[in-house]
Design an enzyme around this catalytic site. Structure first.
Site, short mmCIF file in Angstrom:
data_model
loop_
_atom_site.label_atom_id
_atom_site.label_comp_id
_atom_site.label_asym_id
_atom_site.label_seq_id
_atom_site.Cartn_x
_atom_site.Cartn_y
_atom_site.Cartn_z
N MET A 30 0.84 -1.20 0.00
CA MET A 30 0.00 0.00 0.00
C MET A 30 0.87 1.25 0.00
SD MET A 30 -3.44 -0.83 2.05
CE MET A 30 -2.80 -0.69 3.70
N LEU A 33 6.59 3.14 1.56
CA LEU A 33 7.53 1.99 1.59
C LEU A 33 8.64 2.17 2.62
CD1 LEU A 33 7.89 1.40 -2.26
CD2 LEU A 33 6.30 0.29 -0.66
N HIS A 34 8.99 1.07 3.25
CA HIS A 34 10.09 1.04 4.23
C HIS A 34 10.90 -0.23 3.98
CE1 HIS A 34 7.61 -1.90 6.29
NE2 HIS A 34 6.61 -1.03 6.38
N HIS A 37 9.20 -3.60 3.32
CA HIS A 37 8.73 -3.81 1.94
C HIS A 37 9.90 -4.19 1.03
CE1 HIS A 37 5.54 -0.80 3.32
NE2 HIS A 37 4.84 -1.85 2.99
N GLY A 154 4.49 -10.60 3.54
CA GLY A 154 5.26 -10.55 4.78
C GLY A 154 4.55 -11.24 5.93
N GLU A 155 5.34 -11.95 6.73
CA GLU A 155 4.79 -12.64 7.90
C GLU A 155 4.28 -11.65 8.94
OE1 GLU A 155 7.47 -15.50 9.75
OE2 GLU A 155 6.05 -17.01 9.06
N LYS A 156 4.67 -10.38 8.79
CA LYS A 156 4.17 -9.32 9.68
C LYS A 156 2.64 -9.38 9.75
CE LYS A 156 3.86 -4.95 11.39
NZ LYS A 156 2.73 -4.43 10.75
N GLN A 160 -3.10 -12.49 7.21
CA GLN A 160 -3.24 -12.19 5.78
C GLN A 160 -2.57 -13.28 4.93
OE1 GLN A 160 -2.98 -8.15 3.82
NE2 GLN A 160 -0.86 -8.79 3.60
N VAL A 183 10.62 -7.77 9.35
CA VAL A 183 11.80 -6.90 9.50
C VAL A 183 11.51 -5.91 10.63
CG1 VAL A 183 13.27 -5.20 8.37
CG2 VAL A 183 12.37 -7.14 7.06
P1 AMP Z 1 1.39 -3.03 3.50
O1 AMP Z 1 1.94 -1.98 2.59
O2 AMP Z 1 1.41 -2.65 4.95
O3 AMP Z 1 0.05 -3.55 3.04
O4 AMP Z 1 2.39 -4.25 3.41
C1 AMP Z 1 2.72 -4.81 2.17
C2 AMP Z 1 3.48 -6.08 2.39
O5 AMP Z 1 4.66 -5.81 3.13
C3 AMP Z 1 2.69 -7.13 3.19
O6 AMP Z 1 2.93 -8.41 2.65
C4 AMP Z 1 3.27 -6.98 4.56
O7 AMP Z 1 3.16 -8.16 5.34
C5 AMP Z 1 4.71 -6.67 4.24
N1 AMP Z 1 5.36 -6.01 5.36
C6 AMP Z 1 4.96 -4.88 5.99
N2 AMP Z 1 5.77 -4.61 7.03
C7 AMP Z 1 6.69 -5.60 7.07
C8 AMP Z 1 7.80 -5.89 7.93
N3 AMP Z 1 8.13 -5.11 8.97
N4 AMP Z 1 8.52 -6.99 7.66
C9 AMP Z 1 8.21 -7.81 6.62
N5 AMP Z 1 7.19 -7.58 5.77
C10 AMP Z 1 6.44 -6.49 6.00
#
Ligand code: AMP
Length: 288
Positions: A30, A33-34, A37, A154-156, A160, A183
């Site tokens: 979404m 980005l960090h 991602h 991500g396993e975060k 999901q 991460v």
């Molecule tokens: P989002 O933009 O928050 O929807 O996340 C996009 C993807 O990045 C999803 O698959 C998340 O699980 C993954 N993601 C977000 N934060 C982390 C993190 N800290 N470590 C690993 N994957 C992440």
């Protein structure tokens, strides 16, 4: 790196990629980005020839309009970061591109909708009604546009991952799903786009501290789930957080367990004092 805003552009670019016999991997995001991602990008790079990332704040997966409005958006920074990490194609569509009949038609069930299976029940599904329906809908639309060989999650967002696996199986999407570990910042806080909304770190840090503490106790032999959940909950409350759920569940089915035999997953969601909702999770293993 190419940037596309329409499905038509994406299809045209990927048609020639496929013609060259290249495999396609996708990193769904979404935006905002960090490094979490970008770790997904790195995980996928060795496995496929052409990397697509989408950065799309999907309105239908937000059950709170203010959460959607306040969600961080950093499009220029995202494009620079994706380019630096050698993403081949960044897809940044408008809402109207992904919802051609409009989001009202989605909510009123006038347009075709994809809905999530039973792995969406409880936890995020319970506390954010409609969230996983929005997630599986947008993923299906994006997968239909991109038709990837691989997708990484991500396993975060632990639940999901289970929901997307079920989508992939039940709709025969035939995508090879790759799961990447969480991460964290150096102090232990799981990276999240929402972290920019935090006004202090000590409350949020109690989440990763509680996860580590419970992990250590389980490794040392504690197996009573209600004791462990209560302890984690207290750690969060004492640090000023408002726990949404603190649950130890079967790592595959996400069904509640009373006692940890071998392995289980600890899932946590909590609100900070300024109402930012954070999630995190940890694998628990008896005997280390
Ligand atoms: P989002 O933009 O928050 O929807 O996340 C996009 C993807 O990045 C999803 O698959 C998340 O699980 C993954 N993601 C977000 N934060 C982390 C993190 N800290 N470590 C690993 N994957 C992440």
């Amino acid at each position: 790196m190419q940037i596309a805003v329409t499905a038509k552009e994406v299809r045209e670019i990927l048609r020639s990629v496929r013609r060259e016999g290249k495999t396609i991997g996708v990193v769904p995001t979404m935006g905002a980005l960090h490094d979490g991602h970008f770790s997904l990008v790195d995980t996928l790079r060795g496995r496929c020839d052409f990397l697509v990332m989408w950065a799309f704040v999907n309105p239908t997966q937000f059950n709170d309009i203010n959460d959607y409005r306040n969600y961080p958006r950093t499009p220029e920074k995202d494009a620079a970061g994706a380019k630096a990490h050698e993403v081949d194609l960044l897809f940044v569509p408008d809402v109207s591109e992904i919802y051609p009949a409009g989001t009202e038609a989605y909510y009123e069930r006038k347009s075709v909708r994809v809905t999530a299976g039973d792995r969406s029940l409880g936890f995020e599904g319970e506390h954010r009604p409609g969230h996983f329906d929005g997630v599986v809908h947008v993923c299906t639309v994006m997968f239909n546009i991109i038709r990837p060989d691989f997708a990484v999650f991500g396993e975060k967002d632990y639940q999901q991952v289970q929901v997307i696996k079920q989508l992939n199986e039940d709709l025969h999407l035939g995508i090879e799903l790759v799961v990447a570990p969480i991460v964290r910042d150096a102090d232990g806080l799981a990276m999240s786009s929402r972290n920019v909304l935090l006004n202090e770190r000590s409350g949020p840090l109690s989440i990763s501290k509680a996860l580590m503490q419970i992990k250590a106790e389980v490794a040392a032999g504690q197996s009573d789930v209600s004791v462990l959940e209560q302890e984690a909950r207290l750690m969060l409350e004492n640090a000023g957080l408002r726990p949404d759920y603190v649950s130890i569940v079967d790592a595959e089915t996400l069904k509640p367990v009373k006692s940890i035999e071998n392995e289980a997953q600890l899932l946590v969601a909590a609100f900070t004092d300024n109402n930012v909702r954070l999630i995190d999770n940890m694998r628990l293993r008896r005997g280390g």
